[in-house]
Design a protein around this motif. Sequence first.
Motif, PDB file in Angstrom:
ATOM      1  N   ALA A   1     -34.051 -50.044  16.645  1.00 34.14           N
ATOM      2  CA  ALA A   1     -33.963 -51.215  15.699  1.00 34.14           C
ATOM      3  C   ALA A   1     -33.406 -52.622  16.211  1.00 34.14           C
ATOM      4  N   GLY A   2     -32.898 -52.220  17.410  1.00 39.08           N
ATOM      5  CA  GLY A   2     -32.345 -53.492  18.117  1.00 39.08           C
ATOM      6  C   GLY A   2     -30.897 -53.543  17.836  1.00 39.08           C
ATOM      7  N   VAL A   3     -30.267 -52.577  17.490  1.00 38.43           N
ATOM      8  CA  VAL A   3     -28.878 -52.622  17.249  1.00 38.43           C
ATOM      9  C   VAL A   3     -27.998 -51.883  18.418  1.00 38.43           C
ATOM     10  N   ARG A   4     -27.293 -52.745  19.002  1.00 38.80           N
ATOM     11  CA  ARG A   4     -26.231 -52.062  19.970  1.00 38.80           C
ATOM     12  C   ARG A   4     -25.381 -50.970  19.534  1.00 38.80           C
ATOM     13  N   ALA A   5     -25.166 -49.761  19.999  1.00 39.14           N
ATOM     14  CA  ALA A   5     -24.741 -48.784  19.281  1.00 39.14           C
ATOM     15  C   ALA A   5     -24.019 -47.967  20.135  1.00 39.14           C
ATOM     16  N   GLU A   6     -22.791 -47.426  19.989  1.00 43.65           N
ATOM     17  CA  GLU A   6     -21.955 -46.273  20.758  1.00 43.65           C
ATOM     18  C   GLU A   6     -21.395 -45.385  19.771  1.00 43.65           C
ATOM     19  N   VAL A   7     -21.178 -44.093  20.350  1.00 50.33           N
ATOM     20  CA  VAL A   7     -20.534 -43.128  19.359  1.00 50.33           C
ATOM     21  C   VAL A   7     -19.171 -42.721  20.167  1.00 50.33           C
ATOM     22  N   HIS A   8     -18.096 -42.467  19.226  1.00 52.06           N
ATOM     23  CA  HIS A   8     -16.783 -41.965  19.509  1.00 52.06           C
ATOM     24  C   HIS A   8     -16.691 -40.561  18.567  1.00 52.06           C
ATOM     25  N   ALA A   9     -16.393 -39.543  19.212  1.00 52.48           N
ATOM     26  CA  ALA A   9     -16.344 -38.165  18.303  1.00 52.48           C
ATOM     27  C   ALA A   9     -14.883 -37.831  18.509  1.00 52.48           C
ATOM     28  N   VAL A  10     -14.412 -37.325  17.406  1.00 55.09           N
ATOM     29  CA  VAL A  10     -13.070 -36.865  17.400  1.00 55.09           C
ATOM     30  C   VAL A  10     -13.245 -35.378  17.065  1.00 55.09           C
ATOM     31  N   GLN A  11     -11.904 -34.579  17.098  1.00 61.20           N
ATOM     32  CA  GLN A  11     -12.158 -33.004  17.090  1.00 61.20           C
ATOM     33  C   GLN A  11     -12.320 -32.983  15.468  1.00 61.20           C
ATOM     34  N   ALA A  12     -12.932 -32.250  14.966  1.00 61.84           N
ATOM     35  CA  ALA A  12     -13.486 -31.909  13.612  1.00 61.84           C
ATOM     36  C   ALA A  12     -12.109 -31.290  12.805  1.00 61.84           C
ATOM     37  N   GLY A  13     -12.147 -31.752  11.598  1.00 62.92           N
ATOM     38  CA  GLY A  13     -10.997 -31.092  10.956  1.00 62.92           C
ATOM     39  C   GLY A  13      -9.816 -32.281  10.341  1.00 62.92           C
ATOM     40  N   GLU A  14      -8.878 -31.731   9.793  1.00 61.05           N
ATOM     41  CA  GLU A  14      -7.584 -32.709   9.143  1.00 61.05           C
ATOM     42  C   GLU A  14      -6.817 -32.936  10.444  1.00 61.05           C
ATOM     43  N   ARG A  15      -7.061 -32.477  11.595  1.00 62.40           N
ATOM     44  CA  ARG A  15      -6.134 -32.688  12.762  1.00 62.40           C
ATOM     45  C   ARG A  15      -6.393 -34.048  13.242  1.00 62.40           C
ATOM     46  N   ALA A  16      -7.576 -34.636  12.777  1.00 63.45           N
ATOM     47  CA  ALA A  16      -7.990 -35.693  13.224  1.00 63.45           C
ATOM     48  C   ALA A  16      -7.358 -36.816  12.737  1.00 63.45           C
ATOM     49  N   LYS A  17      -6.612 -36.631  11.661  1.00 67.57           N
ATOM     50  CA  LYS A  17      -5.911 -37.726  10.706  1.00 67.57           C
ATOM     51  C   LYS A  17      -4.545 -37.759  11.393  1.00 67.57           C
ATOM     52  N   THR A  18      -4.398 -38.545  12.411  1.00 65.74           N
ATOM     53  CA  THR A  18      -3.186 -38.874  13.113  1.00 65.74           C
ATOM     54  C   THR A  18      -3.088 -40.318  13.757  1.00 65.74           C
ATOM     55  N   LEU A  19      -1.824 -40.825  13.859  1.00 68.42           N
ATOM     56  CA  LEU A  19      -1.792 -42.143  14.179  1.00 68.42           C
ATOM     57  C   LEU A  19      -2.305 -42.255  15.860  1.00 68.42           C
ATOM     58  N   ASP A  20      -2.076 -41.113  16.616  1.00 66.90           N
ATOM     59  CA  ASP A  20      -2.668 -41.067  17.883  1.00 66.90           C
ATOM     60  C   ASP A  20      -4.173 -41.201  17.768  1.00 66.90           C
ATOM     61  N   GLU A  21      -4.847 -40.523  17.036  1.00 65.21           N
ATOM     62  CA  GLU A  21      -6.153 -40.361  16.978  1.00 65.21           C
ATOM     63  C   GLU A  21      -6.721 -41.685  16.392  1.00 65.21           C
ATOM     64  N   LEU A  22      -6.100 -42.333  15.250  1.00 71.89           N
ATOM     65  CA  LEU A  22      -6.684 -43.618  14.974  1.00 71.89           C
ATOM     66  C   LEU A  22      -6.327 -44.707  16.223  1.00 71.89           C
ATOM     67  N   GLY A  23      -5.403 -44.666  17.082  1.00 67.81           N
ATOM     68  CA  GLY A  23      -5.248 -45.402  18.093  1.00 67.81           C
ATOM     69  C   GLY A  23      -6.596 -45.428  19.173  1.00 67.81           C
ATOM     70  N   ARG A  24      -6.862 -44.107  19.355  1.00 64.54           N
ATOM     71  CA  ARG A  24      -7.979 -43.796  20.212  1.00 64.54           C
ATOM     72  C   ARG A  24      -9.232 -44.388  19.631  1.00 64.54           C
ATOM     73  N   VAL A  25      -9.338 -44.347  18.250  1.00 72.41           N
ATOM     74  CA  VAL A  25     -10.758 -44.949  17.624  1.00 72.41           C
ATOM     75  C   VAL A  25     -10.520 -46.443  17.541  1.00 72.41           C
ATOM     76  N   LEU A  26      -9.327 -47.055  17.645  1.00 73.73           N
ATOM     77  CA  LEU A  26      -9.197 -48.623  17.650  1.00 73.73           C
ATOM     78  C   LEU A  26      -9.517 -49.026  19.171  1.00 73.73           C
ATOM     79  N   ASP A  27      -8.949 -48.247  19.998  1.00 75.90           N
ATOM     80  CA  ASP A  27      -9.388 -48.459  21.613  1.00 75.90           C
ATOM     81  C   ASP A  27     -10.676 -48.384  21.865  1.00 75.90           C
ATOM     82  N   PHE A  28     -11.513 -47.305  21.036  1.00 77.56           N
ATOM     83  CA  PHE A  28     -12.982 -47.334  21.215  1.00 77.56           C
ATOM     84  C   PHE A  28     -13.671 -48.380  20.499  1.00 77.56           C
ATOM     85  N   LEU A  29     -13.094 -48.841  19.422  1.00 79.84           N
ATOM     86  CA  LEU A  29     -13.772 -50.295  18.780  1.00 79.84           C
ATOM     87  C   LEU A  29     -13.571 -51.178  19.840  1.00 79.84           C
TER      88      LEU A  29
END
Length: 111
Positions: free
Chosen positions: A60-88
């Motif tokens: 559809a003409g949209v530039r897109a990228e994917v970031h996958a985290v480990q499944a489950g509640e373990r992903a709700k950490t400040l470290d993981e949020l930092g990795r998501v922000l780095d990805f963005l």
Amino acid sequence: MARVTVEVPGRPYPVLVGHGALQELPRLVREMGATAAALVTDDVVAEHWAEPALQGLTGAGVRAEVHAVQAGERAKTLDELGRVLDFLEASAVDRAGVVVALGGGTIGDLA
């Protein structure tokens, strides 16, 4: 498929749930005026749905990228949020882009 609008001050956003949601994603993203999308998902969902989501968006003409985290509640950490922000930052999604939570629960919270 259900479409729910989450009403937040200044910037409501849609949530698609159910059969057919992935097929509607490219149209919805384009309707929002987005030129780029950052998909945040978990490794289990990514295995089945990341590639079709990417293909639909890029088709559809949209530039897109994917970031996958480990499944489950373990992903709700400040470290993981930092990795998501780095990805963005690395994916260069700006105000003309959107963040897509590909999944629910933890992924919706993290995205």
